[in-house]
Scaffold this motif. Structure first.
Motif, short mmCIF file in Angstrom:
data_model
loop_
_atom_site.label_atom_id
_atom_site.label_comp_id
_atom_site.label_asym_id
_atom_site.label_seq_id
_atom_site.Cartn_x
_atom_site.Cartn_y
_atom_site.Cartn_z
N GLY A 82 3.01 -70.19 -43.54
CA GLY A 82 2.53 -68.90 -43.07
C GLY A 82 1.57 -68.24 -44.03
O GLY A 82 0.54 -67.66 -43.63
N ALA B 250 2.08 -70.47 -34.47
CA ALA B 250 1.33 -69.24 -34.76
C ALA B 250 0.18 -69.48 -35.72
O ALA B 250 -0.81 -68.74 -35.73
CB ALA B 250 2.27 -68.18 -35.32
N GLU C 218 7.83 -62.05 -40.25
CA GLU C 218 8.08 -61.63 -38.88
C GLU C 218 8.13 -62.84 -37.93
O GLU C 218 9.00 -62.93 -37.05
CB GLU C 218 6.98 -60.66 -38.43
N THR C 219 7.21 -63.79 -38.12
CA THR C 219 7.18 -64.99 -37.28
C THR C 219 8.39 -65.88 -37.52
O THR C 219 8.97 -66.44 -36.58
CB THR C 219 5.89 -65.80 -37.54
N ALA D 178 7.83 -72.15 -34.91
CA ALA D 178 7.13 -70.92 -34.56
C ALA D 178 5.95 -70.67 -35.49
O ALA D 178 4.87 -70.27 -35.06
CB ALA D 178 8.10 -69.73 -34.61
N VAL D 179 6.15 -70.91 -36.78
CA VAL D 179 5.07 -70.71 -37.75
C VAL D 179 3.96 -71.73 -37.52
O VAL D 179 2.76 -71.39 -37.59
CB VAL D 179 5.61 -70.81 -39.19
N SER E 248 12.26 -71.75 -36.54
CA SER E 248 11.38 -70.91 -37.36
C SER E 248 10.13 -71.68 -37.79
O SER E 248 9.00 -71.17 -37.70
CB SER E 248 12.13 -70.41 -38.60
N LYS F 72 11.39 -64.19 -35.94
CA LYS F 72 11.26 -64.23 -34.47
C LYS F 72 11.55 -65.64 -33.95
O LYS F 72 12.24 -65.80 -32.94
CB LYS F 72 9.87 -63.79 -34.04
N LYS G 185 2.41 -61.28 -41.32
CA LYS G 185 3.22 -61.72 -40.17
C LYS G 185 4.09 -62.94 -40.45
O LYS G 185 4.78 -63.41 -39.54
CB LYS G 185 2.29 -62.03 -39.00
N THR G 186 4.06 -63.45 -41.67
CA THR G 186 4.80 -64.68 -41.94
C THR G 186 6.30 -64.49 -41.73
O THR G 186 6.94 -65.23 -40.97
CB THR G 186 4.52 -65.16 -43.38
N LEU H 248 -1.68 -66.40 -40.68
CA LEU H 248 -0.63 -65.38 -40.64
C LEU H 248 -0.66 -64.50 -41.89
O LEU H 248 -0.47 -63.29 -41.83
CB LEU H 248 0.75 -66.03 -40.51
#
Length: 487
Positions: A40, A367, A52-53, A363-364, A360, A56, A49-50, A45
């Protein structure tokens, strides 16, 4: 950020994660979080936002599969307490006979028993398989070992409610009913053909009893106790694997019956006076049928709110869990239920956390823009992308040594590409699962459990586990390609 920089950052993060796990023996949960943080920070990112991602991605996959995994593991723990596995293997032997036992046992493990935590299932069933192998003949040990390895590993990533299957379905937004039906369509021929291929190889001289088998060794409580102590002491791995192999192969001591293990001697009441197989497995079968009915109704374009409610996987597996609880309470009493639930909670903890941190990382990766980059390298076809998904998962598994992590990571990397290709996500999920089976080797705890409990040398385990499951991996992708034409 340039495409080359994103690709390089992703490669560095994944390689660093692998090195932390394999070379420095850092717990996979910590390694995956560090890899996600590093990726991230290196990509678009940045600092903002790292985290947060990561959180999430963790939360999203838990929202999708958390209850399903918990319900499945608790159901499996109660089936274990009932002694259902021992009776099932005995029934398979009597119905199908010794010659067909490898096929029947592999199929049963792959399709019906995936709610039981893999290492627990293996410790329960391995002594039974070892005993049954003597009735098969001189090739009984390799045939049963290969059949168990194929059934155990395939079920994790190709069959609901295998933990890898649940994670793949969640990441790729595949309805579990659809995953169940198409996974069943793929896993049955995969297991049958793979066991047949390995049987052919063994009969053509691939097995050397003197070099591959510890002939004089019997199943023993010492081996079971030592293996289970390693499991309890090392909170690493999910389902099929742990990333750190034992320092040495565990060789069962001669003689004796399991002292505190889950074999027949440990639960005489459940084994001898337990419910029938239909009563034991009935609630789980009903749950799977409820899930499948939702997929069938969707395919038939039937809209019914009541059917939708009861075919929801959470409701279906809850029904299965409650039914199994009632049966367990009736035959083992309150103490048996409490013991099973306590064991199930203990087993499910590491599965839930590691599955979530795998989400996780996925997701990273998504993103960070890798999906957008990869989309430009694919054309709207089916065959090549599925092979690429298989290759990515296979390479990740060889590196990491975890079936579940490699499948989840491969799916996370390639999921953003699916819409542009017009490929049904269930195909990507099954291709990732098939690829993650390739080359189960010495970093896998399953490898050492099969080696120890079935009386094989390390060379023998390489044949019955590494080669056999790799054969299943290749067979699965070869079968999936023509199946994809049906979509």
């Amino acid at each position: 950020m340039s495409d080359l920089a994103v690709l390089a950052s992703t490669a560095v993060a994944i390689v660093a994660t692998v090195v932390l796990i394999v070379r420095f023996h850092v717990n996979p949960v910590i390694s995956l979080i560090l890899g996600s943080l590093g990726l991230g920070l290196m990509t678009r990112l940045g600092f903002g936002k790292t985290v947060e991602t990561i959180t999430k991605g963790f939360g999203d996959i838990m929202a999708d599969v958390g209850l399903l995994i918990a319900f499945g593991v608790l159901t499996g723990s109660m089936l274990k307490e009932l002694g259902a596995i021992e009776r099932l293997v005995d029934r398979l032997l009597r119905v199908f006979g010794p010659e067909r036992l490898p096929y029947s046992m592999a199929l049963t493990i792959a399709t019906l028993l995936q709610s039981i935590y893999l290492d627990v299932l293996l410790v329960i069933s391995a002594p039974l398989a070892r005993s049954a192998s003597r009735q098969i003949g001189p090739l009984g040990t390799p045939r049963m070992a290969a059949a168990m390895a194929i059934g155990l590993e395939c079920g994790i990533v190709l069959m609901v409610p295998g933990v890898g299957t649940l994670a793949l379905a969640a990441l790729l937004h595949v309805p579990l009913g659809t995953m169940l039906l198409w996974g069943l369509l793929l896993i049955i021929p995969t297991v049958v053909f793979s066991v047949a291929i390995m049987t052919f190889l063994f009969r053509r001289g691939f097995w050397n009893t003197a070099a591959d088998e510890i002939v004089a060794v019997e199943e023993a409580g010492a081996a079971v106790a030592e293996v289970m102590e390693k499991e309890q002491a090392a909170p690493v791995g999910v389902g099929a694997t742990q990333t750190a192999a034992p320092a040495r192969p565990v060789t069962p001591a001669p003689g004796g019956a399991p002292v505190d293990g889950p074999g027949p001697a440990a639960r005489p009441r459940a084994a001898e006076h337990g419910p029938s197989l239909l009563v034991s497995f009935g609630p789980l079968i009903v749950a799977l049928l409820m899930i499948a009915s939702g997929a069938i109704a969707q395919a038939a374009n039937v809209r019914n709110t009541v059917m939708a409610f009861f075919s929801n996987p959470v409701v279906a597996l809850l029904v299965g869990l409650i039914g199994t609880l009632v049966v367990t309470r009736h035959f083992t009493g309150r103490g048996g239920v409490e013991k099973a639930i306590s064991s199930g909670f203990k087993e499910s903890g590491q599965i839930l956390i590691l599955t979530a941190v795998g989400g996780s990382l996925a997701a990273v990766v998504a993103a960070g823009g890798l999906g957008d980059i990869l989309r430009g390298y694919f054309t709207a076809g089916t065959f090549l992308p599925l092979v690429v998904v298989w290759l990515v998962a296979a390479v990740l598994h060889v590196a990491v040594g975890s079936v579940t992590i490699s499948a989840i990571t491969a799916a996370g990397i390639l999921a953003p590409v699916a819409p542009a290709l017009g490929i049904d996500p269930v195909l990507i999920a099954l291709a990732a699962g098939a690829g993650s089976l390739f080359c189960v080797h010495v970093t896998s705890n399953t490898f050492w459990l099969l080696q120890s409990l079935l009386g094989q040398t390390t060379r023998g385990a390489l044949k019955t586990t590494t080669v056999a499951v790799s054969v299943a991996s290749v067979v699965a992708i070869l079968l999936l390609l023509p199946i994809s034409l049906l979509f």
